[in-house]
Design a protein around this motif. Structure first.
Motif: not given
Length: 393
Positions: A111-123, A149-156, A172-175
């Motif tokens: 299991h690999i976990v990462s946290w991204m404050q601002c979504l950046d798909l390139r990163l 936005k977590g799982s709500e951002d299905m497009v990304s 996953h969401g962050q809230e």
């Protein structure tokens, strides 16, 4: 005589009709032979057929070996990881067999976990692609990506899934995690910019299925085999991190003040022996965490140190509060796992390199994300070839 000329013809026609009648048997069933009955099969073949039917019926009760995600556009069949991990474990007779065996003790996944404050798909694409490329068992890697936005951002999510169709990805969401930190930090000035420095130690309290995992900063290019990290024996430690000796504790904390705190405070997270103020700072870009061994007060310890040393919020640099909360409480990883810059003289020996491409960064003033320019070209080697076609620029 005219009439006699037709007799031979009439006679020959009668002969032809008689011949045809004799050649074709009567089909009305009155004069033909009786129909034969269907042959009776031998009893042994009946038993074989019955056994085959029962066998095929019992197959329906066996567990599935492959699946297709109903929302995935290509609908390709993907094998379940449980079967894959078992086969990998049986065949792991090489030098990495110990680490793979230790993986299978839990659920068979890394299991690999990462946290991204601002979504950046390139990163994220570079992080996932470099990690998968460096692994010997990419099908055992499971990415848990915490995005705004977590799982709500299905497009990304589906854009990434198209790039990595056979990978195990979750948004996953962050809230929920932020709520835990906000509740605990009442009365403590805490900047949203600094959530990333403490979330690795809080995530498991919200997502309890993550009992042992590797935490990676999203701005990391992985060259090593991360599955080797998960097999490290942590002994009595809950955390493993590499030391960054380019920064020292005394660069952030006054030694005299730290000595006074050590002598007077009685909290369990304060060291019983004097602090080595010239000690190296832990690198939070790559961590191995066993949440089952984490001390329950680690968040409280971090916030206490933050208040006592009056730490100002930083968008760059190390966190002295985290360093003090973890002081003498983590296993030191090999220096090869220290996240280094792509321009470093030891970059060829490093298994984790800092991302040097363009990056979306959250604004400190809440007026939207900013784009930082690239600082190098290493990231281009790990960007999937179809990224711009599938995701856009």
């Amino acid at each position: 005589m005219p009439s006699s000329s037709f007799l031979p013809s009439r006679s020959s026609a009668s002969q032809r009709r008689t011949a045809q009648t004799s050649d074709n048997p009567n089909t009305d069933g009155t004069h033909g032979p009786a129909l034969e009955q269907a042959p009776t099969p031998k009893p042994i073949f009946q038993f074989i057929a019955l056994g085959l039917i029962v066998f095929l019926g019992l197959l329906q009760f066996l567990p599935a070996t492959h699946f297709r995600h109903p929302s995935y556009p290509f609908r390709t069949w993907v094998p379940f990881n449980s079967n894959t991990s078992l086969s990998k474990t049986r065949d792991s007779g090489d030098r990495n067999s110990g680490s793979i065996s230790s993986i299978s003790q839990d659920d068979g996944m890394v299991h690999i976990v990462s946290w991204m404050q601002c979504l950046d798909l390139r990163l994220l694409a570079v992080l996932v692609n470099s990690t998968l490329s460096g692994s010997r068992y990419p099908d055992l890697l499971h990415f848990h990506l915490f995005v705004p936005k977590g799982s709500e951002d299905m497009v990304s999510f589906y854009k990434l899934k198209v790039l990595f169709p056979h990978s195990n990805l979750e948004f996953h969401g962050q809230e929920e995690v932020k709520k835990v930190i906000r509740t605990a930090s009442t009365g403590v000035k805490y900047s949203v910019q600094n959530f990333e420095e403490i979330v690795p130690f809080v995530i498991a309290s919200v997502h309890q299925s993550l009992s042992k995992f590797i935490y990676m900063s999203p701005s990391v290019i992985v060259k090593g085999r991360v599955e080797e990290l998960i097999g490290i024996d942590l002994s009595n430690y809950a955390i493993a991190a590499a030391d960054d000796c380019s920064e020292r504790l005394n660069s952030y904390v006054n030694p005299d003040m730290l000595d006074a705190i050590q002598r007077s405070a009685s909290q369990p997270w304060v060291s019983g022996k004097p602090y080595a103020v010239n000690s190296c700072m832990p690198d939070l870009g790559m961590l191995l965490i066993d949440a089952r061994k984490l001390e329950k007060y680690i968040l409280e310890a971090f916030l206490w140190w933050k208040k006592v040393i009056n730490q100002r919020d930083r968008s760059i640099g190390r966190s002295p509060a985290i360093a003090l909360a973890l002081y003498d409480r983590y296993l030191k990883l090999s220096s090869s796992w220290l996240v280094t810059d792509s321009t470093s003289s030891v970059v060829n020996k490093s298994l984790a390199i800092r991302y040097d491409g363009p990056m979306t960064v959250c604004s400190e003033f809440g007026d939207g994300p900013n784009m930082e320019p690239a600082r190098g070209d290493l990231w281009k080697q790990h960007l999937p070839p179809l990224f711009y076609q599938m995701v856009g620029r």
